[in-house]
Scaffold this motif. Structure first.
Motif, PDB file in Angstrom:
ATOM      1  N   CYS A 286      -5.240   3.074  -7.439  1.00 56.64           N
ATOM      2  CA  CYS A 286      -5.520   4.048  -6.625  1.00 56.64           C
ATOM      3  C   CYS A 286      -4.615   5.138  -6.954  1.00 56.64           C
ATOM      4  O   CYS A 286      -4.220   6.069  -5.905  1.00 56.64           O
ATOM      5  CB  CYS A 286      -5.333   3.673  -5.063  1.00 56.64           C
ATOM      6  SG  CYS A 286      -6.265   2.350  -4.506  1.00 56.64           S
ATOM      7  N   GLY A 287      -4.074   5.302  -8.140  1.00 60.20           N
ATOM      8  CA  GLY A 287      -3.440   6.532  -8.544  1.00 60.20           C
ATOM      9  C   GLY A 287      -4.160   7.838  -9.085  1.00 60.20           C
ATOM     10  O   GLY A 287      -5.367   7.663  -9.480  1.00 60.20           O
ATOM     11  N   SER A 288      -3.372   8.577  -9.667  1.00 65.70           N
ATOM     12  CA  SER A 288      -3.769   9.870 -10.598  1.00 65.70           C
ATOM     13  C   SER A 288      -4.063   9.380 -11.875  1.00 65.70           C
ATOM     14  O   SER A 288      -5.182   9.771 -12.334  1.00 65.70           O
ATOM     15  CB  SER A 288      -2.828  10.676 -10.383  1.00 65.70           C
ATOM     16  OG  SER A 288      -2.609  11.171  -9.215  1.00 65.70           O
ATOM     17  N   GLY A 289      -3.378   8.643 -12.495  1.00 66.98           N
ATOM     18  CA  GLY A 289      -3.401   8.235 -13.707  1.00 66.98           C
ATOM     19  C   GLY A 289      -4.019   6.792 -14.341  1.00 66.98           C
ATOM     20  O   GLY A 289      -4.873   6.510 -14.983  1.00 66.98           O
ATOM     21  N   ASN A 290      -3.365   5.976 -13.543  1.00 73.56           N
ATOM     22  CA  ASN A 290      -3.589   4.418 -13.672  1.00 73.56           C
ATOM     23  C   ASN A 290      -3.601   3.770 -14.980  1.00 73.56           C
ATOM     24  O   ASN A 290      -4.467   3.190 -15.481  1.00 73.56           O
ATOM     25  CB  ASN A 290      -4.890   3.928 -13.009  1.00 73.56           C
ATOM     26  CG  ASN A 290      -5.201   4.589 -11.393  1.00 73.56           C
ATOM     27  OD1 ASN A 290      -4.288   4.231 -10.777  1.00 73.56           O
ATOM     28  ND2 ASN A 290      -6.474   5.386 -11.286  1.00 73.56           N
ATOM     29  N   GLY A 291      -2.411   4.185 -15.625  1.00 65.57           N
ATOM     30  CA  GLY A 291      -2.328   3.701 -16.995  1.00 65.57           C
ATOM     31  C   GLY A 291      -2.207   2.505 -17.280  1.00 65.57           C
ATOM     32  O   GLY A 291      -3.067   1.729 -18.236  1.00 65.57           O
ATOM     33  N   LEU A 292      -1.361   1.516 -16.738  1.00 66.83           N
ATOM     34  CA  LEU A 292      -1.287   0.057 -16.867  1.00 66.83           C
ATOM     35  C   LEU A 292      -2.834  -0.527 -16.544  1.00 66.83           C
ATOM     36  O   LEU A 292      -3.114  -1.512 -17.203  1.00 66.83           O
ATOM     37  CB  LEU A 292      -0.254  -0.367 -16.045  1.00 66.83           C
ATOM     38  CG  LEU A 292       0.139  -1.899 -16.529  1.00 66.83           C
ATOM     39  CD1 LEU A 292       0.486  -1.973 -17.908  1.00 66.83           C
ATOM     40  CD2 LEU A 292       1.346  -2.381 -15.709  1.00 66.83           C
ATOM     41  N   ALA A 293      -3.451  -0.213 -15.499  1.00 71.39           N
ATOM     42  CA  ALA A 293      -4.601  -0.653 -15.044  1.00 71.39           C
ATOM     43  C   ALA A 293      -5.666  -0.601 -16.178  1.00 71.39           C
ATOM     44  O   ALA A 293      -6.320  -1.556 -16.309  1.00 71.39           O
ATOM     45  CB  ALA A 293      -4.951  -0.232 -13.480  1.00 71.39           C
TER      46      ALA A 293
ATOM     47  N   VAL B 263       0.782  -1.176  -0.020  1.00 69.10           N
ATOM     48  CA  VAL B 263       0.023  -0.119   0.098  1.00 69.10           C
ATOM     49  C   VAL B 263       0.816   1.271   0.004  1.00 69.10           C
ATOM     50  O   VAL B 263       1.738   1.559   0.837  1.00 69.10           O
ATOM     51  CB  VAL B 263      -0.937  -0.007   1.128  1.00 69.10           C
ATOM     52  CG1 VAL B 263      -1.923   1.333   1.112  1.00 69.10           C
ATOM     53  CG2 VAL B 263      -1.868  -1.162   1.445  1.00 69.10           C
ATOM     54  N   ASN B 264       0.523   1.989  -0.960  1.00 73.53           N
ATOM     55  CA  ASN B 264       1.297   3.501  -1.016  1.00 73.53           C
ATOM     56  C   ASN B 264       0.074   4.332  -0.501  1.00 73.53           C
ATOM     57  O   ASN B 264      -0.692   4.696  -1.177  1.00 73.53           O
ATOM     58  CB  ASN B 264       1.709   3.789  -2.289  1.00 73.53           C
ATOM     59  CG  ASN B 264       2.362   5.292  -2.491  1.00 73.53           C
ATOM     60  OD1 ASN B 264       2.216   5.876  -1.527  1.00 73.53           O
ATOM     61  ND2 ASN B 264       2.902   5.619  -3.497  1.00 73.53           N
TER      62      ASN B 264
ATOM     63  N   VAL C 158       0.440  -7.320  -4.768  1.00 73.82           N
ATOM     64  CA  VAL C 158      -0.616  -6.388  -5.262  1.00 73.82           C
ATOM     65  C   VAL C 158      -0.101  -5.148  -5.047  1.00 73.82           C
ATOM     66  O   VAL C 158       0.119  -4.774  -3.854  1.00 73.82           O
ATOM     67  CB  VAL C 158      -1.825  -6.828  -4.931  1.00 73.82           C
ATOM     68  CG1 VAL C 158      -2.919  -6.066  -5.142  1.00 73.82           C
ATOM     69  CG2 VAL C 158      -2.221  -8.255  -5.073  1.00 73.82           C
ATOM     70  N   ALA C 159      -0.219  -4.309  -5.807  1.00 75.07           N
ATOM     71  CA  ALA C 159       0.212  -2.868  -5.847  1.00 75.07           C
ATOM     72  C   ALA C 159      -1.229  -2.314  -5.499  1.00 75.07           C
ATOM     73  O   ALA C 159      -2.111  -2.172  -6.263  1.00 75.07           O
ATOM     74  CB  ALA C 159       0.696  -2.257  -7.055  1.00 75.07           C
ATOM     75  N   ILE C 160      -1.178  -1.316  -4.347  1.00 73.40           N
ATOM     76  CA  ILE C 160      -2.410  -0.780  -3.977  1.00 73.40           C
ATOM     77  C   ILE C 160      -1.896   0.699  -4.149  1.00 73.40           C
ATOM     78  O   ILE C 160      -1.483   1.247  -3.227  1.00 73.40           O
ATOM     79  CB  ILE C 160      -2.989  -0.999  -2.656  1.00 73.40           C
ATOM     80  CG1 ILE C 160      -3.676  -2.594  -2.436  1.00 73.40           C
ATOM     81  CG2 ILE C 160      -4.308  -0.016  -2.293  1.00 73.40           C
ATOM     82  CD1 ILE C 160      -4.209  -2.822  -1.156  1.00 73.40           C
ATOM     83  N   GLY C 161      -2.260   1.315  -5.210  1.00 81.65           N
ATOM     84  CA  GLY C 161      -1.416   2.743  -5.455  1.00 81.65           C
ATOM     85  C   GLY C 161      -1.596   3.215  -6.954  1.00 81.65           C
ATOM     86  O   GLY C 161      -2.436   2.466  -7.583  1.00 81.65           O
ATOM     87  N   GLY C 162      -0.834   3.834  -7.356  1.00 78.87           N
ATOM     88  CA  GLY C 162      -0.679   4.439  -8.857  1.00 78.87           C
ATOM     89  C   GLY C 162       0.237   3.730  -9.528  1.00 78.87           C
ATOM     90  O   GLY C 162       1.049   2.861  -9.120  1.00 78.87           O
ATOM     91  N   ASP C 163       0.447   4.495 -10.704  1.00 85.02           N
ATOM     92  CA  ASP C 163       1.685   3.793 -11.866  1.00 85.02           C
ATOM     93  C   ASP C 163       3.151   3.759 -11.184  1.00 85.02           C
ATOM     94  O   ASP C 163       3.801   3.089 -11.636  1.00 85.02           O
ATOM     95  CB  ASP C 163       1.508   4.911 -12.929  1.00 85.02           C
ATOM     96  CG  ASP C 163       0.246   4.383 -13.879  1.00 85.02           C
ATOM     97  OD1 ASP C 163      -0.047   3.332 -13.770  1.00 85.02           O
ATOM     98  OD2 ASP C 163      -0.163   5.334 -14.421  1.00 85.02           O
ATOM     99  N   GLY C 164       3.260   4.953 -10.452  1.00 84.57           N
ATOM    100  CA  GLY C 164       4.839   4.997  -9.587  1.00 84.57           C
ATOM    101  C   GLY C 164       4.897   3.603  -8.779  1.00 84.57           C
ATOM    102  O   GLY C 164       5.940   3.178  -9.009  1.00 84.57           O
ATOM    103  N   THR C 165       4.112   3.563  -7.869  1.00 87.14           N
ATOM    104  CA  THR C 165       4.113   2.127  -7.259  1.00 87.14           C
ATOM    105  C   THR C 165       4.078   0.961  -7.905  1.00 87.14           C
ATOM    106  O   THR C 165       4.884  -0.071  -7.808  1.00 87.14           O
ATOM    107  CB  THR C 165       2.562   2.274  -6.178  1.00 87.14           C
ATOM    108  OG1 THR C 165       2.767   3.268  -5.550  1.00 87.14           O
ATOM    109  CG2 THR C 165       2.843   1.038  -5.203  1.00 87.14           C
ATOM    110  N   ILE C 166       3.280   0.936  -9.197  1.00 86.86           N
ATOM    111  CA  ILE C 166       3.227  -0.291  -9.812  1.00 86.86           C
ATOM    112  C   ILE C 166       4.487  -0.416 -10.597  1.00 86.86           C
ATOM    113  O   ILE C 166       5.150  -1.600 -10.701  1.00 86.86           O
ATOM    114  CB  ILE C 166       2.286  -0.103 -10.639  1.00 86.86           C
ATOM    115  CG1 ILE C 166       0.618  -0.351 -10.303  1.00 86.86           C
ATOM    116  CG2 ILE C 166       2.331  -1.178 -12.010  1.00 86.86           C
ATOM    117  CD1 ILE C 166      -0.432   0.185 -11.267  1.00 86.86           C
TER     118      ILE C 166
END
Length: 342
Positions: A93-100, A12-13, A66-74
């Motif tokens: 749970c990020g600002s952009g969530n591009g990969l998700a 979790v970030n 499991v990443a609970i965060g945004g693209d930086g955490t992923i």
């Protein structure tokens, strides 16, 4: 504990994005199958901490991180999981969530947890920019410049990003870049050069709309200098997944790309800025990361591989045409000089 049960580590970030993570954590008991999985929750305490946590989890043979965060955490977690047996899971749970978003993972935590619970795994490609792993996009030019401003803004979220984009676009000057691939070298004056493993930056902004995660190729988008009159159509097509149809855009595919610019500067990878010298080396690594995905994602990506192969050939033709045009232009200059001398 049953030794056949699979182990999940949730990282979790606590500061990613604009929303708290309590809702996700409260859903774990409800959604995760206790007869199939055991799990632990670990919080990151600083930038780069997720890299360490994920590396330890992979070394201890955890089945999923499991990443609970945004693209930086992923990105941090993914870097530690490439070429291991441990799969990456995503609760966006990020600002952009591009990969998700590219993987069609729902933004709603409850539905994203259901996908983790199903445990369907695919193996995706990833990229490297000057040796640093990325999973969505990387690049140079305006988007990298904005990523630096966004990182220093102190606030997260789409509105902050759009504010910085609009502010900086008024004064940013395009640069001339020399691009070298396995198929040739040519020059371009560009506002930005984006390289996509996935199709978007995040927030459904599709900068490389035809990219897939399993075709072994980088999708390269070059945005040429444009006027204020071009902005509405560019903005519309960016979010409408058709920016590659704009007359100011050039696209091609390659496995490796070397970008030479006149001076050092910022580059970005998965939305994060990084300083680099004049030469930027980008490459695509095939089948490097296991990812938990919805079942339909595998079908959608694999169906496009043959189409991508044909488009790769078309990209090579575009590069060759650019080289020929460049040589022709130079020859014309030489002929003019000779005529003047006569």
């Amino acid at each position: 504990m049953n030794e056949s049960m699979k182990k999940i580590i949730f990282i979790v970030n606590p500061i990613s994005g604009t929303q708290g993570k309590e809702l996700v954590l409260n859903l774990l008991d409800e959604k995760i199958d206790k007869e199939r999985y055991t799990w632990d929750v670990v919080y990151t305490k600083r930038a780069g901490h997720a890299i360490e946590i994920a590396a330890q989890a992979a070394a201890e043979k955890a089945d999923v991180v499991v990443a609970i965060g945004g693209d930086g955490t992923i990105n941090e977690i993914g870097r530690s999981l490439v070429h291991t047996e441990t799969a990456l899971g995503i609760i966006p749970c990020g600002s952009g969530n591009g990969l998700a978003r590219h993987l069609h993972i729902p933004m709603e935590p409850k539905k994203a947890l259901e996908i983790i619970n199903e445990g369907v795994t695919d193996i995706i490609d990833y990229g490297k920019i000057n040796g640093t792993d990325f999973f969505c996009t990387c690049g140079v030019g305006f988007d990298a410049f904005v990523s630096l401003k966004f990182a220093n803004a102190g606030k997260r979220g789409l509105l902050t990003y759009l504010e910085k984009t609009l502010q900086e676009s008024l004064t940013y000057q395009p640069e001339t870049y020399e691009l070298e691939t396995e198929d040739g070298t040519y020059k371009y004056k560009a506002f930005l050069i984006a390289c996509g493993n996935a199709s978007q930056y995040g927030n459904n902004a599709y900068i490389t709309p035809q990219a897939t995660l399993t075709d072994g190729l980088l999708d390269v988008t070059i945005l040429e200098p444009f006027t204020v009159l071009d902005v509405p159509s560019l903005a519309f097509q960016l979010f409408n997944k058709t920016i590659d149809q704009n007359s100011r855009i050039k696209t091609f595919r390659c496995r490796k790309l070397r970008i030479h610019r006149t001076s050092p500067g910022v580059v970005h990878f998965d939305g994060d800025p990084m300083q680099a010298d004049e030469n930027v080396n980008i490459e695509l690594i095939q089948k490097g990361l296991r990812v938990i995905v919805p079942k339909e994602t595998i079908v959608k990506d694999n169906a496009n591989v043959l189409q991508k192969a044909q488009e790769y050939v078309n990209g090579i033709k575009m590069i060759n045409e650019a080289i020929v045009d460049n040589i022709t232009h130079k020859n014309q200059k030489i002929i003019r000089k000779l005529i003047r001398k006569d």
